[in-house]
Design a protein around this motif. Structure first.
Motif, PDB file in Angstrom:
ATOM      1  N   SER A 106      31.996  42.770  11.014  1.00  0.00           N
ATOM      2  CA  SER A 106      31.720  44.186  10.743  1.00  0.00           C
ATOM      3  C   SER A 106      30.234  44.439  10.913  1.00  0.00           C
ATOM      4  O   SER A 106      29.412  43.612  10.531  1.00  0.00           O
ATOM      5  N   THR A 107      29.915  45.601  11.463  1.00  0.00           N
ATOM      6  CA  THR A 107      28.522  45.884  11.798  1.00  0.00           C
ATOM      7  C   THR A 107      28.016  47.171  11.150  1.00  0.00           C
ATOM      8  O   THR A 107      28.804  48.057  10.784  1.00  0.00           O
ATOM      9  N   ASP A 108      26.710  47.243  11.029  1.00  0.00           N
ATOM     10  CA  ASP A 108      26.061  48.450  10.524  1.00  0.00           C
ATOM     11  C   ASP A 108      24.702  48.543  11.184  1.00  0.00           C
ATOM     12  O   ASP A 108      24.100  47.512  11.529  1.00  0.00           O
ATOM     13  N   TYR A 109      24.225  49.780  11.356  1.00  0.00           N
ATOM     14  CA  TYR A 109      22.996  50.007  12.099  1.00  0.00           C
ATOM     15  C   TYR A 109      22.107  51.019  11.407  1.00  0.00           C
ATOM     16  O   TYR A 109      22.585  51.949  10.737  1.00  0.00           O
ATOM     17  N   ALA A 110      20.812  50.862  11.602  1.00  0.00           N
ATOM     18  CA  ALA A 110      19.873  51.896  11.194  1.00  0.00           C
ATOM     19  C   ALA A 110      20.132  53.134  12.044  1.00  0.00           C
ATOM     20  O   ALA A 110      20.512  53.035  13.212  1.00  0.00           O
ATOM     21  N   ASP A 111      19.920  54.293  11.450  1.00  0.00           N
ATOM     22  CA  ASP A 111      20.174  55.541  12.175  1.00  0.00           C
ATOM     23  C   ASP A 111      19.376  55.614  13.473  1.00  0.00           C
ATOM     24  O   ASP A 111      19.846  56.171  14.468  1.00  0.00           O
ATOM     25  N   SER A 112      18.196  55.044  13.477  1.00  0.00           N
ATOM     26  CA  SER A 112      17.312  55.148  14.636  1.00  0.00           C
ATOM     27  C   SER A 112      17.830  54.395  15.857  1.00  0.00           C
ATOM     28  O   SER A 112      17.357  54.646  16.974  1.00  0.00           O
ATOM     29  N   VAL A 113      18.778  53.470  15.668  1.00  0.00           N
ATOM     30  CA  VAL A 113      19.254  52.671  16.791  1.00  0.00           C
ATOM     31  C   VAL A 113      20.748  52.833  17.055  1.00  0.00           C
ATOM     32  O   VAL A 113      21.272  52.261  18.013  1.00  0.00           O
ATOM     33  N   LYS A 114      21.419  53.611  16.232  1.00  0.00           N
ATOM     34  CA  LYS A 114      22.864  53.803  16.418  1.00  0.00           C
ATOM     35  C   LYS A 114      23.157  54.344  17.804  1.00  0.00           C
ATOM     36  O   LYS A 114      22.504  55.272  18.268  1.00  0.00           O
ATOM     37  N   GLY A 115      24.160  53.755  18.448  1.00  0.00           N
ATOM     38  CA  GLY A 115      24.539  54.186  19.784  1.00  0.00           C
ATOM     39  C   GLY A 115      23.725  53.539  20.889  1.00  0.00           C
ATOM     40  O   GLY A 115      24.074  53.676  22.067  1.00  0.00           O
ATOM     41  N   ARG A 116      22.661  52.840  20.538  1.00  0.00           N
ATOM     42  CA  ARG A 116      21.809  52.196  21.543  1.00  0.00           C
ATOM     43  C   ARG A 116      21.811  50.675  21.413  1.00  0.00           C
ATOM     44  O   ARG A 116      21.721  49.976  22.419  1.00  0.00           O
ATOM     45  N   PHE A 117      21.885  50.180  20.180  1.00  0.00           N
ATOM     46  CA  PHE A 117      21.832  48.745  19.927  1.00  0.00           C
ATOM     47  C   PHE A 117      23.206  48.249  19.493  1.00  0.00           C
ATOM     48  O   PHE A 117      23.955  48.963  18.824  1.00  0.00           O
ATOM     49  N   THR A 118      23.504  46.998  19.846  1.00  0.00           N
ATOM     50  CA  THR A 118      24.746  46.359  19.430  1.00  0.00           C
ATOM     51  C   THR A 118      24.455  44.953  18.937  1.00  0.00           C
ATOM     52  O   THR A 118      23.868  44.149  19.666  1.00  0.00           O
ATOM     53  N   ILE A 119      24.861  44.680  17.716  1.00  0.00           N
ATOM     54  CA  ILE A 119      24.702  43.339  17.152  1.00  0.00           C
ATOM     55  C   ILE A 119      26.024  42.594  17.299  1.00  0.00           C
ATOM     56  O   ILE A 119      27.106  43.182  17.153  1.00  0.00           O
ATOM     57  N   SER A 120      25.935  41.305  17.583  1.00  0.00           N
ATOM     58  CA  SER A 120      27.132  40.470  17.683  1.00  0.00           C
ATOM     59  C   SER A 120      26.763  39.057  17.251  1.00  0.00           C
ATOM     60  O   SER A 120      25.580  38.728  17.117  1.00  0.00           O
ATOM     61  N   ARG A 121      27.786  38.241  17.029  1.00  0.00           N
ATOM     62  CA  ARG A 121      27.526  36.866  16.612  1.00  0.00           C
ATOM     63  C   ARG A 121      28.542  35.939  17.246  1.00  0.00           C
ATOM     64  O   ARG A 121      29.689  36.336  17.507  1.00  0.00           O
ATOM     65  N   ASP A 122      28.103  34.715  17.469  1.00  0.00           N
ATOM     66  CA  ASP A 122      28.966  33.649  17.975  1.00  0.00           C
ATOM     67  C   ASP A 122      28.864  32.516  16.970  1.00  0.00           C
ATOM     68  O   ASP A 122      27.893  31.758  16.980  1.00  0.00           O
ATOM     69  N   ASN A 123      29.856  32.409  16.095  1.00  0.00           N
ATOM     70  CA  ASN A 123      29.793  31.397  15.035  1.00  0.00           C
ATOM     71  C   ASN A 123      29.833  29.980  15.605  1.00  0.00           C
ATOM     72  O   ASN A 123      29.249  29.059  15.024  1.00  0.00           O
ATOM     73  N   ALA A 124      30.478  29.797  16.729  1.00  0.00           N
ATOM     74  CA  ALA A 124      30.546  28.465  17.334  1.00  0.00           C
ATOM     75  C   ALA A 124      29.175  28.001  17.815  1.00  0.00           C
ATOM     76  O   ALA A 124      28.891  26.799  17.837  1.00  0.00           O
ATOM     77  N   LYS A 125      28.336  28.961  18.184  1.00  0.00           N
ATOM     78  CA  LYS A 125      26.989  28.632  18.664  1.00  0.00           C
ATOM     79  C   LYS A 125      25.925  28.882  17.604  1.00  0.00           C
ATOM     80  O   LYS A 125      24.739  28.702  17.878  1.00  0.00           O
TER      81      LYS A 125
END
Length: 115
Positions: free
Chosen positions: A56-75
């Motif tokens: 699940s993700t959440d973003y600062a208002d200043s970057v919403k729609g422009r930035f995407t956070i993701s994770r790879d637990n295996a790495k």
């Protein structure tokens, strides 16, 4: 022991894109929510984006729609895809635990957006 190594920053023109990576210690990564933070000159460090253990993700208002956070637990790696960059995104970017940060911070990766 906490280890955080950020990479992927650079100089980009406004409107461009960058993808940041943060490699963390395997022993601590999968059990923690993670965040990307940034600190611009003269400003306090601020949270940019966060991702839970389950994705699940959440973003600062200043970057919403422009930035995407993701994770790879295996790495044991968390990413930040940054699109439509603006000069005000210029900062040193860090990753750390969210919401309670570790005392240890990596060296960060510098992002400079020219107008």
């Amino acid at each position: 022991q906490v280890q955080l190594v950020e990479s992927g920053g650079g100089l980009v023109q406004a409107g461009g894109s960058l993808r940041l990576s943060c490699a963390a210690s395997r022993s601590i990564f999968s059990s923690n929510a993670m965040g990307w933070y940034r600190q611009a000159p003269g400003n306090q460090r601020e949270l940019v984006a966060a991702i839970s253990r389950g994705g699940s993700t959440d973003y600062a208002d200043s970057v919403k729609g422009r930035f995407t956070i993701s994770r790879d637990n295996a790495k044991s790696t968390v990413y930040l895809q940054m699109n439509s960059l603006k000069p005000e995104d210029t900062a040193v970017y860090y990753c750390n635990r969210f919401p309670s940060v570790w005392d240890y911070w990596g060296q960060g990766t510098r992002v400079t957006v020219s107008s």
